[in-house]
Design a protein around this motif. Structure first.
Motif, PDB file in Angstrom:
ATOM      1  N   ILE A 144       0.821  -1.218   0.000  1.00  0.00           N
ATOM      2  CA  ILE A 144       0.000   0.000   0.000  1.00  0.00           C
ATOM      3  C   ILE A 144       0.852   1.264   0.000  1.00  0.00           C
ATOM      4  O   ILE A 144       0.660   2.157  -0.820  1.00  0.00           O
ATOM      5  CB  ILE A 144      -0.956   0.005   1.211  1.00  0.00           C
ATOM      6  N   TYR A 145       1.817   1.363   0.921  1.00  0.00           N
ATOM      7  CA  TYR A 145       2.531   2.621   1.137  1.00  0.00           C
ATOM      8  C   TYR A 145       3.870   2.745   0.405  1.00  0.00           C
ATOM      9  O   TYR A 145       4.252   3.833   0.002  1.00  0.00           O
ATOM     10  CB  TYR A 145       2.757   2.850   2.634  1.00  0.00           C
ATOM     11  N   GLU A 146       4.574   1.650   0.256  1.00  0.00           N
ATOM     12  CA  GLU A 146       5.904   1.738  -0.354  1.00  0.00           C
ATOM     13  C   GLU A 146       5.857   1.596  -1.876  1.00  0.00           C
ATOM     14  O   GLU A 146       6.449   2.379  -2.593  1.00  0.00           O
ATOM     15  CB  GLU A 146       6.841   0.671   0.234  1.00  0.00           C
ATOM     16  N   ARG A 147       5.164   0.561  -2.355  1.00  0.00           N
ATOM     17  CA  ARG A 147       5.145   0.279  -3.795  1.00  0.00           C
ATOM     18  C   ARG A 147       3.861   0.757  -4.480  1.00  0.00           C
ATOM     19  O   ARG A 147       3.769   0.673  -5.699  1.00  0.00           O
ATOM     20  CB  ARG A 147       5.360  -1.220  -4.031  1.00  0.00           C
ATOM     21  N   SER A 148       2.904   1.226  -3.704  1.00  0.00           N
ATOM     22  CA  SER A 148       1.627   1.747  -4.244  1.00  0.00           C
ATOM     23  C   SER A 148       0.971   0.776  -5.221  1.00  0.00           C
ATOM     24  O   SER A 148       0.470   1.164  -6.273  1.00  0.00           O
ATOM     25  CB  SER A 148       1.841   3.107  -4.917  1.00  0.00           C
ATOM     26  N   LEU A 149       0.953  -0.503  -4.862  1.00  0.00           N
ATOM     27  CA  LEU A 149       0.345  -1.522  -5.712  1.00  0.00           C
ATOM     28  C   LEU A 149      -1.128  -1.730  -5.401  1.00  0.00           C
ATOM     29  O   LEU A 149      -1.844  -2.377  -6.167  1.00  0.00           O
ATOM     30  CB  LEU A 149       1.087  -2.856  -5.561  1.00  0.00           C
ATOM     31  N   SER A 150      -1.577  -1.224  -4.240  1.00  0.00           N
ATOM     32  CA  SER A 150      -2.981  -1.370  -3.871  1.00  0.00           C
ATOM     33  C   SER A 150      -3.385  -0.219  -2.961  1.00  0.00           C
ATOM     34  O   SER A 150      -2.547   0.539  -2.482  1.00  0.00           O
ATOM     35  CB  SER A 150      -3.223  -2.712  -3.176  1.00  0.00           C
ATOM     36  N   THR A 151      -4.704  -0.115  -2.773  1.00  0.00           N
ATOM     37  CA  THR A 151      -5.250   0.888  -1.858  1.00  0.00           C
ATOM     38  C   THR A 151      -6.302   0.228  -0.980  1.00  0.00           C
ATOM     39  O   THR A 151      -6.869  -0.813  -1.343  1.00  0.00           O
ATOM     40  CB  THR A 151      -5.906   2.058  -2.627  1.00  0.00           C
ATOM     41  N   LEU A 152      -6.569   0.828   0.152  1.00  0.00           N
ATOM     42  CA  LEU A 152      -7.679   0.433   1.023  1.00  0.00           C
ATOM     43  C   LEU A 152      -8.589   1.638   1.131  1.00  0.00           C
ATOM     44  O   LEU A 152      -8.121   2.734   1.442  1.00  0.00           O
ATOM     45  CB  LEU A 152      -7.179   0.028   2.423  1.00  0.00           C
ATOM     46  N   GLU A 153      -9.864   1.424   0.876  1.00  0.00           N
ATOM     47  CA  GLU A 153     -10.821   2.516   0.957  1.00  0.00           C
ATOM     48  C   GLU A 153     -12.041   2.075   1.739  1.00  0.00           C
ATOM     49  O   GLU A 153     -12.504   0.947   1.595  1.00  0.00           O
ATOM     50  CB  GLU A 153     -11.265   2.936  -0.444  1.00  0.00           C
ATOM     51  N   VAL A 154     -12.567   2.989   2.545  1.00  0.00           N
ATOM     52  CA  VAL A 154     -13.808   2.735   3.260  1.00  0.00           C
ATOM     53  C   VAL A 154     -14.939   3.222   2.366  1.00  0.00           C
ATOM     54  O   VAL A 154     -14.988   4.395   1.980  1.00  0.00           O
ATOM     55  CB  VAL A 154     -13.829   3.464   4.624  1.00  0.00           C
ATOM     56  N   GLN A 155     -15.834   2.301   1.992  1.00  0.00           N
ATOM     57  CA  GLN A 155     -16.973   2.620   1.141  1.00  0.00           C
ATOM     58  C   GLN A 155     -18.048   3.354   1.936  1.00  0.00           C
ATOM     59  O   GLN A 155     -18.010   3.388   3.165  1.00  0.00           O
ATOM     60  CB  GLN A 155     -17.553   1.326   0.539  1.00  0.00           C
ATOM     61  N   SER A 156     -19.025   3.924   1.244  1.00  0.00           N
ATOM     62  CA  SER A 156     -20.100   4.679   1.909  1.00  0.00           C
ATOM     63  C   SER A 156     -20.916   3.801   2.861  1.00  0.00           C
ATOM     64  O   SER A 156     -21.477   4.296   3.831  1.00  0.00           O
ATOM     65  CB  SER A 156     -21.026   5.320   0.869  1.00  0.00           C
ATOM     66  N   ASN A 157     -20.937   2.483   2.616  1.00  0.00           N
ATOM     67  CA  ASN A 157     -21.656   1.574   3.515  1.00  0.00           C
ATOM     68  C   ASN A 157     -20.798   1.114   4.687  1.00  0.00           C
ATOM     69  O   ASN A 157     -21.203   0.264   5.475  1.00  0.00           O
ATOM     70  CB  ASN A 157     -22.186   0.364   2.737  1.00  0.00           C
ATOM     71  N   GLY A 158     -19.569   1.656   4.796  1.00  0.00           N
ATOM     72  CA  GLY A 158     -18.673   1.318   5.902  1.00  0.00           C
ATOM     73  C   GLY A 158     -17.778   0.127   5.636  1.00  0.00           C
ATOM     74  O   GLY A 158     -16.942  -0.215   6.461  1.00  0.00           O
ATOM     75  N   GLU A 159     -17.934  -0.511   4.493  1.00  0.00           N
ATOM     76  CA  GLU A 159     -17.132  -1.683   4.145  1.00  0.00           C
ATOM     77  C   GLU A 159     -15.728  -1.258   3.707  1.00  0.00           C
ATOM     78  O   GLU A 159     -15.578  -0.285   2.965  1.00  0.00           O
ATOM     79  CB  GLU A 159     -17.821  -2.464   3.027  1.00  0.00           C
ATOM     80  N   LEU A 160     -14.732  -1.989   4.165  1.00  0.00           N
ATOM     81  CA  LEU A 160     -13.343  -1.724   3.784  1.00  0.00           C
ATOM     82  C   LEU A 160     -13.036  -2.549   2.536  1.00  0.00           C
ATOM     83  O   LEU A 160     -13.216  -3.765   2.531  1.00  0.00           O
ATOM     84  CB  LEU A 160     -12.389  -2.111   4.915  1.00  0.00           C
ATOM     85  N   VAL A 161     -12.580  -1.860   1.475  1.00  0.00           N
ATOM     86  CA  VAL A 161     -12.319  -2.531   0.203  1.00  0.00           C
ATOM     87  C   VAL A 161     -10.869  -2.313  -0.198  1.00  0.00           C
ATOM     88  O   VAL A 161     -10.362  -1.189  -0.166  1.00  0.00           O
ATOM     89  CB  VAL A 161     -13.261  -1.996  -0.908  1.00  0.00           C
ATOM     90  N   ARG A 162     -10.219  -3.394  -0.584  1.00  0.00           N
ATOM     91  CA  ARG A 162      -8.843  -3.343  -1.079  1.00  0.00           C
ATOM     92  C   ARG A 162      -8.881  -3.414  -2.602  1.00  0.00           C
ATOM     93  O   ARG A 162      -9.479  -4.321  -3.170  1.00  0.00           O
ATOM     94  CB  ARG A 162      -8.054  -4.525  -0.513  1.00  0.00           C
ATOM     95  N   THR A 163      -8.235  -2.481  -3.257  1.00  0.00           N
ATOM     96  CA  THR A 163      -8.148  -2.452  -4.718  1.00  0.00           C
ATOM     97  C   THR A 163      -6.690  -2.678  -5.099  1.00  0.00           C
ATOM     98  O   THR A 163      -5.816  -1.926  -4.664  1.00  0.00           O
ATOM     99  CB  THR A 163      -8.627  -1.089  -5.275  1.00  0.00           C
ATOM    100  N   VAL A 164      -6.462  -3.714  -5.888  1.00  0.00           N
ATOM    101  CA  VAL A 164      -5.105  -4.076  -6.305  1.00  0.00           C
ATOM    102  C   VAL A 164      -4.903  -3.619  -7.746  1.00  0.00           C
ATOM    103  O   VAL A 164      -5.725  -3.911  -8.622  1.00  0.00           O
ATOM    104  CB  VAL A 164      -4.874  -5.594  -6.185  1.00  0.00           C
ATOM    105  N   LYS A 165      -3.799  -2.930  -7.989  1.00  0.00           N
ATOM    106  CA  LYS A 165      -3.450  -2.482  -9.348  1.00  0.00           C
ATOM    107  C   LYS A 165      -2.771  -3.633 -10.085  1.00  0.00           C
ATOM    108  O   LYS A 165      -1.840  -4.224  -9.571  1.00  0.00           O
ATOM    109  CB  LYS A 165      -2.530  -1.270  -9.289  1.00  0.00           C
ATOM    110  N   ILE A 166      -3.250  -3.894 -11.282  1.00  0.00           N
ATOM    111  CA  ILE A 166      -2.677  -4.999 -12.079  1.00  0.00           C
ATOM    112  C   ILE A 166      -1.972  -4.434 -13.287  1.00  0.00           C
ATOM    113  O   ILE A 166      -2.384  -3.527 -13.917  1.00  0.00           O
ATOM    114  CB  ILE A 166      -3.773  -5.997 -12.524  1.00  0.00           C
TER     115      ILE A 166
END
Length: 166
Positions: A144-166
């Motif tokens: 997430i922080y060093e290589r910026s290959l993915s992100t974590l986001e809190v959705q409007s419904n409160g769910e935590l979602v991880r998005t991986v860059k391919i």
């Protein structure tokens, strides 16, 4: 926030104890930090997948001309929740210096607060990082922080979602 990671903590085991290293770790923490086994079980998570054993044969540092075999059991122990009242005696949750017996202990600063923020974010969304296999948290942080290959986001419904860059 302050804390220390990946610190070596040594205790000498008698030959009879070498197969009972888990008991020795529990006894060591109880003796040195005055944290009874019940508190350890409630506050610590031992990552058994991280366990390794290594033997090293070298000349003794204290007895000249004697070859000695040194065995090292290595294990990762994570703190489940630093805010537990039982851990105040070791300077938590604010990572304050503390003294046990005649030894003074100091927590060290982490480079930045992102690690703590990530841990808090995961815990707030019901993810217990103490259940992670060895090095998984470090790999997620790096991703997430060093290589910026993915992100974590809190959705409007409160769910935590991880998005991986391919």
């Amino acid at each position: 926030d302050m804390r220390r990671r990946d610190q070596k903590f040594a205790v000498t085991l008698k030959d009879l104890e070498k197969d009972k290293w888990q008991d020795a770790v529990e006894k060591c923490i109880a003796d040195i930090f005055a944290l009874p086994p019940k508190v350890q079980k409630a506050c610590f998570a031992t990552d058994l997948e991280s366990y390794s054993y290594k033997e090293d044969r070298s000349a003794s540092e204290t007895i000249p001309d004697i070859m000695t075999t040194y065995g090292a059991h290595n294990i990762v122990i994570n703190i489940k929740d630093k805010t537990k009242k039982d851990l105040q005696s070791i300077g938590l949750p604010h990572a304050e210096d503390f003294t046990r017996g005649n030894k003074h202990w100091t927590w060290a600063l982490v480079e930045d607060d992102k690690e703590e923020e990530l841990m808090t974010l995961l815990q707030q969304h019901g993810i217990d990082t103490s259940d992670f296999p060895a090095q998984s948290f470090a790999e997620l942080y790096d991703e997430i922080y060093e290589r910026s290959l993915s992100t974590l986001e809190v959705q409007s419904n409160g769910e935590l979602v991880r998005t991986v860059k391919i």
